[in-house]
Design a protein around this motif. Structure first.
Motif, PDB file in Angstrom:
ATOM      1  N   ASP A 130      -2.078  -6.196  -6.050  1.00  0.00           N
ATOM      2  CA  ASP A 130      -2.009  -4.746  -5.890  1.00  0.00           C
ATOM      3  C   ASP A 130      -3.238  -4.223  -5.164  1.00  0.00           C
ATOM      4  O   ASP A 130      -4.287  -4.864  -5.154  1.00  0.00           O
ATOM      5  CB  ASP A 130      -1.932  -4.063  -7.260  1.00  0.00           C
TER       6      ASP A 130
ATOM      7  N   TYR B  37       3.497   4.086  -9.744  1.00  0.00           N
ATOM      8  CA  TYR B  37       4.712   3.796 -10.490  1.00  0.00           C
ATOM      9  C   TYR B  37       4.942   4.902 -11.499  1.00  0.00           C
ATOM     10  O   TYR B  37       4.350   4.903 -12.564  1.00  0.00           O
ATOM     11  CB  TYR B  37       4.581   2.466 -11.227  1.00  0.00           C
TER      12      TYR B  37
ATOM     13  N   ILE C  52       0.835  -1.205   0.000  1.00  0.00           N
ATOM     14  CA  ILE C  52       0.000   0.000   0.000  1.00  0.00           C
ATOM     15  C   ILE C  52       0.864   1.246   0.000  1.00  0.00           C
ATOM     16  O   ILE C  52       1.640   1.469   0.924  1.00  0.00           O
ATOM     17  CB  ILE C  52      -0.853   0.064   1.290  1.00  0.00           C
TER      18      ILE C  52
HETATM   19  N1  UDP Z   1       3.279   0.603  -4.413  1.00  0.00           N
HETATM   20  C1  UDP Z   1       4.088   0.528  -3.267  1.00  0.00           C
HETATM   21  N2  UDP Z   1       5.189   1.331  -3.194  1.00  0.00           N
HETATM   22  C2  UDP Z   1       5.562   2.179  -4.192  1.00  0.00           C
HETATM   23  C3  UDP Z   1       4.754   2.223  -5.378  1.00  0.00           C
HETATM   24  C4  UDP Z   1       3.641   1.411  -5.437  1.00  0.00           C
HETATM   25  O1  UDP Z   1       3.792  -0.216  -2.350  1.00  0.00           O
HETATM   26  O2  UDP Z   1       6.561   2.879  -4.052  1.00  0.00           O
HETATM   27  C5  UDP Z   1       2.085  -0.252  -4.493  1.00  0.00           C
HETATM   28  C6  UDP Z   1       0.800   0.479  -4.827  1.00  0.00           C
HETATM   29  O3  UDP Z   1       0.162   0.966  -3.680  1.00  0.00           O
HETATM   30  C7  UDP Z   1      -0.013  -0.606  -5.515  1.00  0.00           C
HETATM   31  C8  UDP Z   1       1.050  -1.440  -6.210  1.00  0.00           C
HETATM   32  O4  UDP Z   1       2.282  -1.148  -5.557  1.00  0.00           O
HETATM   33  O5  UDP Z   1      -0.684  -1.429  -4.584  1.00  0.00           O
HETATM   34  C9  UDP Z   1       1.140  -1.158  -7.699  1.00  0.00           C
HETATM   35  O6  UDP Z   1       1.307   0.222  -7.934  1.00  0.00           O
HETATM   36  P1  UDP Z   1       0.634   0.956  -9.155  1.00  0.00           P
HETATM   37  O7  UDP Z   1      -0.782   0.545  -9.281  1.00  0.00           O
HETATM   38  O8  UDP Z   1       0.867   2.423  -8.992  1.00  0.00           O
HETATM   39  O9  UDP Z   1       1.507   0.470 -10.375  1.00  0.00           O
HETATM   40  P2  UDP Z   1       1.113  -0.309 -11.709  1.00  0.00           P
HETATM   41  O10 UDP Z   1       1.874  -1.583 -11.611  1.00  0.00           O
HETATM   42  O11 UDP Z   1      -0.365  -0.520 -11.752  1.00  0.00           O
HETATM   43  O12 UDP Z   1       1.602   0.565 -12.796  1.00  0.00           O
END
Ligand code: UDP
Ligand code: MG
Length: 331
Positions: free
Chosen positions: A95, A208, A12
Motif C-alpha cells: 500500500d 477504503y 495510488i
Molecule cells: N486504493 C486504490 N483505490 C481505491 C482505494 C484505495 O488504489 O479505490 C489504494 C490506496 O491508495 C492505498 C491502498 O489502496 O495505497 C489501501 O487503501 P487504504 O489505506 O485506504 O485502505 P486500508 O486497507 O488501509 O484500509
C-alpha cells in the motif's frame, strides 16, 4: 536495460501526502537489495496531485514506471494492472500509505531466496484503527476461513512478495472479481508468512470506506465459497420440517381437541414475515452469484489506461490490449 530483478507495485488513490515519504523510504530499501528494481505506481484515478508527483518521480528516477487509469477502478484492480505490467523475477505488492513498512521487503526477499514462491505479511497487531473496524476484520477473516474452499490465511492483506511463476498464473486467471489474497492462496506453491506490526496510516484519509470494505468482504466470500447458497437450502429444509410438525399438530387439535382452537392472527403474521424475509434473503444471495456471472460473461476489460510510462519492454501493441491509447510513452 534488462529486466529488473524486483518489482514493487503500489496502488495510488489520492495519496499526494504519502508519496514523498513513501518514495524516500522505498528507494532506500531498494538500494539495499542485491539486484535491480523497478517501482510500479498505479494511479487509480486520483483526483489530487498524485499523478503529477508520480510523473516527477519518473523523470528523476529511471526505476519509476507508472500506469494511470482513466477513472477509479478500485484497489484490487489497480494491483491487478500492476501485476500485468511488472517485469521483475520477484514482485512485491504494498500500500501507499506506509501501513505496510517497506523495511520488511528485505526479509521477504530472504525467504524468496530460500525457495518460497509466495511470502505474505501477516498482521500481528493493528494500530490506531477503530475497534469497530478491528472487530469486523477479526470476525470476517475467521468466517472466511471457515467457509472458503481454499485456506486463506487470517489477517493477511495484499502486502506480499510473489515469484514470477505465481504472477504469471495470477495474470492468466480471467476472473474480474479479483480478491487477490484469495487468488494468491488458491494458486498454491510454497508459501510462507512473515509476522509484522501494521503501522497506522502515515498521512491522509483511509480510502477504503466502510462500503468498499464490505464490498471487498462480500467479494471474498462469494468468490471463494458456495456455502451461502447452501444456507438457504438448509433454512428451507428446517422450515419445511417445522411446517410439517405444525400441520400434524393442527390436524390433531382439529379432530381430537376441537375446543382448543389454534388461534393466532399474530402467529400467522409472524410466520408470513419470517418466511418472506427468508425468501428475500435467499433471492439476494442468489443475486450476488448471478450478478457475478453476469459480470464475468460481459467480458469487459478490467480497467482502462489513460497513460503509462517507464516500462522498457512493453510494445504499444501489448499496451493496446489493455488500453485505448496509441502511443504510450516509452521513456
Ligand atoms: N486504493 C486504490 N483505490 C481505491 C482505494 C484505495 O488504489 O479505490 C489504494 C490506496 O491508495 C492505498 C491502498 O489502496 O495505497 C489501501 O487503501 P487504504 O489505506 O485506504 O485502505 P486500508 O486497507 O488501509 O484500509
Ligand atoms: Mg491503509
Amino acid at each position: 536495460m534488462t529486466e529488473p530483478l524486483y518489482s514493487v507495485i503500489v496502488p495510488i488513490y489520492n495519496e499526494e501526502a504519502n508519496l514523498p515519504e513513501l518514495y524516500s523510504r522505498l528507494s532506500a530499501v531498494l538500494d539495499s537489495l542485491d539486484g535491480t528494481a523497478e517501482l510500479v505506481f498505479v494511479n487509480d484515478g486520483s483526483r489530487d496531485r498524485s499523478l503529477v508527483l508520480i510523473r516527477d518521480l519518473h523523470q528523476q528516477d529511471a526505476r519509476v514506471c507508472y500506469l494511470s487509469f482513466a477513472r477509479n477502478f478500485g484497489h484490487q484492480i489497480a494491483v491487478t494492472a500492476g501485476l500485468n505490467f511488472a517485469q521483475g523475477r520477484a514482485v512485491i505488492i504494498m500500500d501507499a500509505d506506509l501501513q505496510d513498512p517497506p523495511e520488511l521487503i528485505p526479509q521477504m526477499v530472504q525467504q524468496w531466496q530460500a525457495g518460497y514462491q509466495v511470502v505474505y505479511a501477516q498482521r500481528t497487531k493493528r494500530q490506531k484503527e477503530s475497534w469497530a473496524k478491528r472487530l469486523l476484520a477479526y470476525g470476517f477473516y475467521r468466517t472466511l476461513k471457515r467457509l472458503a474452499d481454499v485456506d486463506i490465511p487470517t489477517d493477511t492483506g495484499d502486502f506480499c512478495l510473489m515469484d514470477r511463476q505465481v504472477v504469471m498464473v495470477l495474470n492468466s486467471m480471467p476472473e474480474r472479481n479479483r480478491y487477490i489474497r484469495g487468488l494468491r492462496a488458491w494458486i498454491g506453491f510454497r508459501q510462507t508468512a512473515i509476522p509484522f506490526k501494521r503501522d497506522p496510516r502515515f498521512a491522509g484519509d483511509v480510502k477504503y470506506t466502510f462500503r468498499k470494505s464490505l464490498g471487498l468482504g462480500i467479494d471474498g466470500l462469494v468468490s471463494f465459497s458456495k456455502v451461502p447458497l447452501r444456507i438457504s437450502t438448509y433454512i428451507g429444509l428446517v422450515s419445511a420440517a417445522i411446517a410439517l410438525l405444525m400441520a400434524v399438530l393442527v390436524l390433531y387439535w382439529r379432530f381430537f381437541e376441537p375446543n382448543s382452537r389454534l388461534t393466532g392472527f399474530a402467529t400467522i403474521t409472524v410466520a408470513i414475515f419470517f418466511l418472506g424475509a427468508v425468501q428475500l434473503i435467499s433471492i439476494g444471495i442468489l443475486g450476488e452469484y448471478i450478478g457475478r456471472i453476469y459480470e464475468e460473461v460481459k467480458g469487459r476489460p478490467l480497467y482502462t489506461l489513460a497513460e503509462l510510462g517507464g516500462f522498457q519492454n512493453i510494445t504499444p501493441k501489448v499496451a493496446n490490449r489493455y488500453t485505448s491509447i496509441d502511443n504510450p510513452d516509452q521513456g
